[in-house]
Design an enzyme around this catalytic site. Structure first.
Site, PDB file in Angstrom:
ATOM      1  CG  ASP A   1      -2.120  -1.244   1.330  1.00 18.91           C
ATOM      2  OD1 ASP A   1      -2.227  -1.630   0.016  1.00 18.91           O
ATOM      3  OD2 ASP A   1      -2.297  -1.637   2.297  1.00 18.91           O
TER       4      ASP A   1
ATOM      5  CE  LYS B   1       2.545  -2.583  -4.212  1.00 15.34           C
ATOM      6  NZ  LYS B   1       2.239  -2.374  -2.809  1.00 15.34           N
ATOM      7  N   GLY B   2       0.146   1.559  -7.157  1.00 16.21           N
ATOM      8  CA  GLY B   2      -0.563   1.562  -8.266  1.00 16.21           C
ATOM      9  C   GLY B   2      -0.433   2.915  -8.945  1.00 16.21           C
ATOM     10  CE  LYS B   3       1.046   9.938  -7.801  1.00 15.89           C
ATOM     11  NZ  LYS B   3       0.986  11.264  -7.153  1.00 15.89           N
TER      12      LYS B   3
ATOM     13  N   GLY C   1      -4.497  -4.518  -3.612  1.00 16.95           N
ATOM     14  CA  GLY C   1      -5.532  -3.343  -3.859  1.00 16.95           C
ATOM     15  C   GLY C   1      -4.672  -2.095  -4.331  1.00 16.95           C
ATOM     16  CG  HIS C   2      -2.151  -2.030  -7.051  1.00 15.99           C
ATOM     17  ND1 HIS C   2      -1.291  -2.785  -7.877  1.00 15.99           N
ATOM     18  CD2 HIS C   2      -1.747  -2.653  -5.603  1.00 15.99           C
ATOM     19  CE1 HIS C   2      -0.497  -3.669  -7.259  1.00 15.99           C
ATOM     20  NE2 HIS C   2      -0.449  -3.595  -5.917  1.00 15.99           N
TER      21      HIS C   2
ATOM     22  CD  GLN D   1       0.796  -9.080  -2.664  1.00 16.61           C
ATOM     23  OE1 GLN D   1       1.196  -9.587  -3.236  1.00 16.61           O
ATOM     24  NE2 GLN D   1      -0.560  -8.619  -2.606  1.00 16.61           N
TER      25      GLN D   1
ATOM     26  CB  ILE E   1       5.771  13.754   1.299  1.00 18.01           C
ATOM     27  CG1 ILE E   1       6.751  14.546   2.639  1.00 18.01           C
ATOM     28  CG2 ILE E   1       5.461  14.549   0.332  1.00 18.01           C
ATOM     29  CD1 ILE E   1       8.380  14.451   2.011  1.00 18.01           C
TER      30      ILE E   1
ATOM     31  CB  VAL F   1       2.651  16.231  -3.038  1.00 22.43           C
ATOM     32  CG1 VAL F   1       3.992  16.592  -2.824  1.00 22.43           C
ATOM     33  CG2 VAL F   1       2.312  16.772  -4.538  1.00 22.43           C
TER      34      VAL F   1
HETATM   35  P1  GDP Z   1      -0.583   0.232  -3.585  1.00 20.33           P
HETATM   36  O1  GDP Z   1      -1.428  -1.025  -3.154  1.00 20.33           O
HETATM   37  O2  GDP Z   1       0.797   0.330  -3.229  1.00 20.33           O
HETATM   38  O3  GDP Z   1      -1.008   0.714  -5.033  1.00 20.33           O
HETATM   39  O4  GDP Z   1      -1.406   1.480  -2.857  1.00 20.33           O
HETATM   40  P2  GDP Z   1      -2.774   1.652  -2.253  1.00 20.33           P
HETATM   41  O5  GDP Z   1      -3.598   2.122  -3.417  1.00 20.33           O
HETATM   42  O6  GDP Z   1      -3.385   0.460  -1.601  1.00 20.33           O
HETATM   43  O7  GDP Z   1      -2.858   2.730  -1.153  1.00 20.33           O
HETATM   44  C1  GDP Z   1      -2.203   4.054  -1.470  1.00 20.33           C
HETATM   45  C2  GDP Z   1      -3.220   5.076  -1.192  1.00 20.33           C
HETATM   46  O8  GDP Z   1      -2.842   6.207  -1.224  1.00 20.33           O
HETATM   47  C3  GDP Z   1      -4.433   5.138  -2.188  1.00 20.33           C
HETATM   48  O9  GDP Z   1      -5.783   5.544  -1.809  1.00 20.33           O
HETATM   49  C4  GDP Z   1      -3.794   6.353  -3.307  1.00 20.33           C
HETATM   50  O10 GDP Z   1      -4.859   7.112  -3.912  1.00 20.33           O
HETATM   51  C5  GDP Z   1      -3.206   7.166  -2.292  1.00 20.33           C
HETATM   52  N1  GDP Z   1      -2.039   7.756  -2.608  1.00 20.33           N
HETATM   53  C6  GDP Z   1      -0.869   7.558  -3.546  1.00 20.33           C
HETATM   54  N2  GDP Z   1      -0.074   8.464  -3.602  1.00 20.33           N
HETATM   55  C7  GDP Z   1      -0.509   9.351  -2.490  1.00 20.33           C
HETATM   56  C8  GDP Z   1       0.057  10.576  -2.234  1.00 20.33           C
HETATM   57  O11 GDP Z   1       1.257  10.954  -2.420  1.00 20.33           O
HETATM   58  N3  GDP Z   1      -0.484  11.519  -1.223  1.00 20.33           N
HETATM   59  C9  GDP Z   1      -1.622  10.950  -0.781  1.00 20.33           C
HETATM   60  N4  GDP Z   1      -2.396  11.733  -0.017  1.00 20.33           N
HETATM   61  N5  GDP Z   1      -2.399   9.767  -1.243  1.00 20.33           N
HETATM   62  C10 GDP Z   1      -1.588   8.968  -2.097  1.00 20.33           C
HETATM   63  P1  IMO Z   2      -1.023  -4.336  -2.350  1.00 19.74           P
HETATM   64  O1  IMO Z   2      -0.592  -4.636  -3.474  1.00 19.74           O
HETATM   65  C1  IMO Z   2      -0.852  -4.737   2.141  1.00 19.74           C
HETATM   66  C2  IMO Z   2      -1.198  -8.908   3.538  1.00 19.74           C
HETATM   67  C3  IMO Z   2      -2.532  -9.252   4.263  1.00 19.74           C
HETATM   68  C4  IMO Z   2      -1.867 -10.330   5.335  1.00 19.74           C
HETATM   69  C5  IMO Z   2      -0.656 -10.964   4.579  1.00 19.74           C
HETATM   70  C6  IMO Z   2      -1.008 -12.372   3.773  1.00 19.74           C
HETATM   71  O2  IMO Z   2      -2.319  -3.375  -2.183  1.00 19.74           O
HETATM   72  O3  IMO Z   2       0.099  -3.430  -1.587  1.00 19.74           O
HETATM   73  P2  IMO Z   2      -2.568 -13.063   1.823  1.00 19.74           P
HETATM   74  O4  IMO Z   2      -3.943 -12.885   1.443  1.00 19.74           O
HETATM   75  O5  IMO Z   2      -1.686 -12.393   0.822  1.00 19.74           O
HETATM   76  O6  IMO Z   2      -2.091 -14.366   1.948  1.00 19.74           O
HETATM   77  O7  IMO Z   2      -2.147 -12.229   3.098  1.00 19.74           O
HETATM   78  O8  IMO Z   2      -0.273 -10.062   3.503  1.00 19.74           O
HETATM   79  N1  IMO Z   2      -1.328  -8.246   2.408  1.00 19.74           N
HETATM   80  C7  IMO Z   2      -1.327  -6.964   1.982  1.00 19.74           C
HETATM   81  N2  IMO Z   2      -1.072  -6.023   2.898  1.00 19.74           N
HETATM   82  N3  IMO Z   2      -1.100  -4.685   0.881  1.00 19.74           N
HETATM   83  C8  IMO Z   2      -1.254  -5.635  -0.013  1.00 19.74           C
HETATM   84  O9  IMO Z   2      -1.246  -5.396  -1.239  1.00 19.74           O
HETATM   85  C9  IMO Z   2      -1.405  -6.940   0.574  1.00 19.74           C
HETATM   86  N4  IMO Z   2      -1.642  -8.131  -0.049  1.00 19.74           N
HETATM   87  C10 IMO Z   2      -1.522  -8.831   1.016  1.00 19.74           C
HETATM   88  O10 IMO Z   2      -2.903  -8.335   4.917  1.00 19.74           O
HETATM   89  O11 IMO Z   2      -1.325  -9.736   6.291  1.00 19.74           O
HETATM   90 MG    MG Z   3      -2.786  -1.572  -1.602  1.00 17.04          MG
END
Ligand code: GDP
Ligand code: IMO
Ligand code: MG
Length: 429
Positions: free
Chosen positions: A13, A16-18, A40-41, A225, A333, A415
């Site tokens: 989280d 990475k998606g962004k 979840g990206h 992850q 940040i 940002v």
């Molecule tokens: P990922 O799993 O690595 O793709 O990240 P997630 O999407 O699960 O979580 C990142 C969250 O932060 C998402 O809601 C993005 O829209 C948000 N996000 C990404 N970059 C920034 C940033 O620089 N600032 C803020 N405030 N939100 C961000």
């Molecule tokens: P993204 O790509 C954060 C965590 C779960 C659990 C552990 C094992 O959005 O960064 P699993 O279902 O993979 O066997 O769960 O890994 N986990 C994540 N935590 N971001 C993720 O993906 C995750 N994918 C799995 O919460 O602790």
């Molecule tokens: Mg995520």
């Protein structure tokens, strides 16, 4: 030509998606190499927010080829749900835009059921998985009883493999876990149908990627992850079941290491984790709550609250080492604005020693006390900054300190969630 990896440097989280969506602008091919729909990206394009779980984050560009490599585990039902979701939001997902490896393992209903039952059986020691069947699917892959994408295209092969699997899995489900047996015919017919729908997407994706690289195209590998969820280098057993670090790319898409030029680690300006397991810099207090609220730290896949804590350089250094990171991207940040003093963990005190690497044993990790360096915060929002010099001097000092402590450059500072809220500090990744 550039061949780059984008991966999570913390516990997932990180944004990475962004960043994949942003960097995909310069890419021709975007490929996932591991994980499944446990990810979840989030990608924000204009006014729309997209939540992707399985499909690579390059899909929102019309002219990119997106690939699910052999290292990805694929739940066909989740795949079609995501395709429909994207199409409803106006993004077409055609075989010209998405290719799926014929070698990728398929997540079957018994994988999800076993994931659920095993978590219940673990009781208070549960891992806190996403419940998507990831662990049991990778278990079957390694145990050599998995069903692969290519098997869905051969009715007889599918029948045989599924029969063998269901027989054994039903024994485990009913005898070991006291669960309910699954119905062979129902699953067989459903997956045969999935096979027909997926057929146009199924390809030898290693060949496609190799040819693209040889033609001088730009290729981006998108991790799911993060480093500390890596099956080998994460906080085992509180990890996911794949190699989330750079080594996973070679096996996960079928490319050699000599073809990869750079690896970018995405890290938040602080640290978060979903699910259970150790977290040395966790803030189980008002500050943690403040970061969670301001940063909207709630999981995309399960909606769970993310645990929040200070930035941990020990983690980032491990990520730099294990994945040979060439640069870092510091995201979110903006969330730190308004915090007077910001702590950064620069090492751990373990017994009477100071260490700057992540210990393997959770018992040792539990004894680690973070050593903090305290930096001055900044009051004003940085969300409107568009160049590095627009950042508050203390935010710049924070970024500089991360570079000094990790030994790698910060190529990009983010940002906000939008594409425009991205500051390119260095052209080279
Ligand atoms: P990922 O799993 O690595 O793709 O990240 P997630 O999407 O699960 O979580 C990142 C969250 O932060 C998402 O809601 C993005 O829209 C948000 N996000 C990404 N970059 C920034 C940033 O620089 N600032 C803020 N405030 N939100 C961000
Ligand atoms: P993204 O790509 C954060 C965590 C779960 C659990 C552990 C094992 O959005 O960064 P699993 O279902 O993979 O066997 O769960 O890994 N986990 C994540 N935590 N971001 C993720 O993906 C995750 N994918 C799995 O919460 O602790
Ligand atoms: Mg995520």
């Amino acid at each position: 030509m550039s061949v780059n990896i984008v991966l999570g440097a913390q516990w997932g989280d990180e944004g990475k998606g962004k960043m994949t969506d942003y960097l995909a602008e310069e890419a021709n091919v975007v490929a996932r190499f591991q994980g499944g729909n446990n990810a979840g990206h989030t990608v924000v394009v204009g006014e729309k927010e997209y939540k992707l779980h399985l499909i690579p984050s390059g899909i929102l560009h019309d002219d990119k080829l997106n690939i699910l490599g052999n290292g990805v585990v694929i739940d066909p039902k989740a795949l079609f749900t995501e395709i429909e979701y994207l199409e409803e939001l106006g993004t077409k997902v055609t075989p010209e835009k998405l290719a799926i490896s014929d070698r990728a393992n398929v997540i079957m209903p018994y994988h999800k059921e076993l994931d659920r039952l095993k978590e219940i059986a673990r009781g208070k020691d549960n891992i806190g998985t996403t419940g998507k069947g990831i662990g049991p699917c990778y278990t079957d892959k390694v145990e050599r009883s998995g069903i692969r994408m290519c098997d869905l295209l051969h009715a007889d092969v599918l029948r045989e493999k599924l029969k063998n699997n269901i027989e054994i899995k039903n024994k485990i489900i009913t005898n070991v876990f006291d669960g309910e047996a699954l119905d062979f015919e129902k699953i067989y017919n459903e997956y045969l149908e999935f096979g027909k729908r997926i057929k146009p997407f199924i390809k030898d994706t290693s060949v496609i990627i190799y040819d693209a690289i040889k033609e001088g195209q730009n290729v981006l590998f998108e991790g799911a992850q993060g480093t500390l969820l890596d099956i080998d280098y994460g906080t085992y057993p509180y990890v996911t079941s794949s190699n989330t670090t750079a080594g996973g790319v070679c096996n996960g898409v079928g490319v050699g290491p000599t073809l990869i030029e750079s690896a970018v680690g995405i890290a938040k300006a602080y640290t978060t984790r979903v699910g259970k397991g150790p977290f040395p810099t966790e803030l189980d207090n008002e500050m943690g709550e403040h970061i969670r609220t301001v940063g909207h730290e709630y999981g995309v896949t399960t909606g769970r609250s993310r645990r929040c804590g200070w930035l941990d350089i020990v983690i980032l250094k491990s990520a730099v080492r294990i994945s040979g990171l060439t640069s870092l991207v510091i995201t979110k940040i903006d969330t730190l604005a308004g915090i007077d003093k910001i702590s950064v963990c620069v090492g751990y005190k373990l017994d009477d020693k100071v260490i700057d690497y992540f210990p393997a044993s959770l018992e040792d990790l539990a004894k680690c006390e973070p050593i903090y360096e305290v930096l001055d915060g900044w009051d004003e929002s940085v969300a409107d900054a568009r160049t590095y010099d627009d950042l508050h001097p203390n935010a710049k000092a924070y970024v500089k300190r991360i570079e000094e402590l990790t030994g790698v450059k910060v190529a990009i500072v983010s940002v906000g969630p939008k594409r425009s809220q991205t500051i390119r500090v260095h052209k080279e990744l």
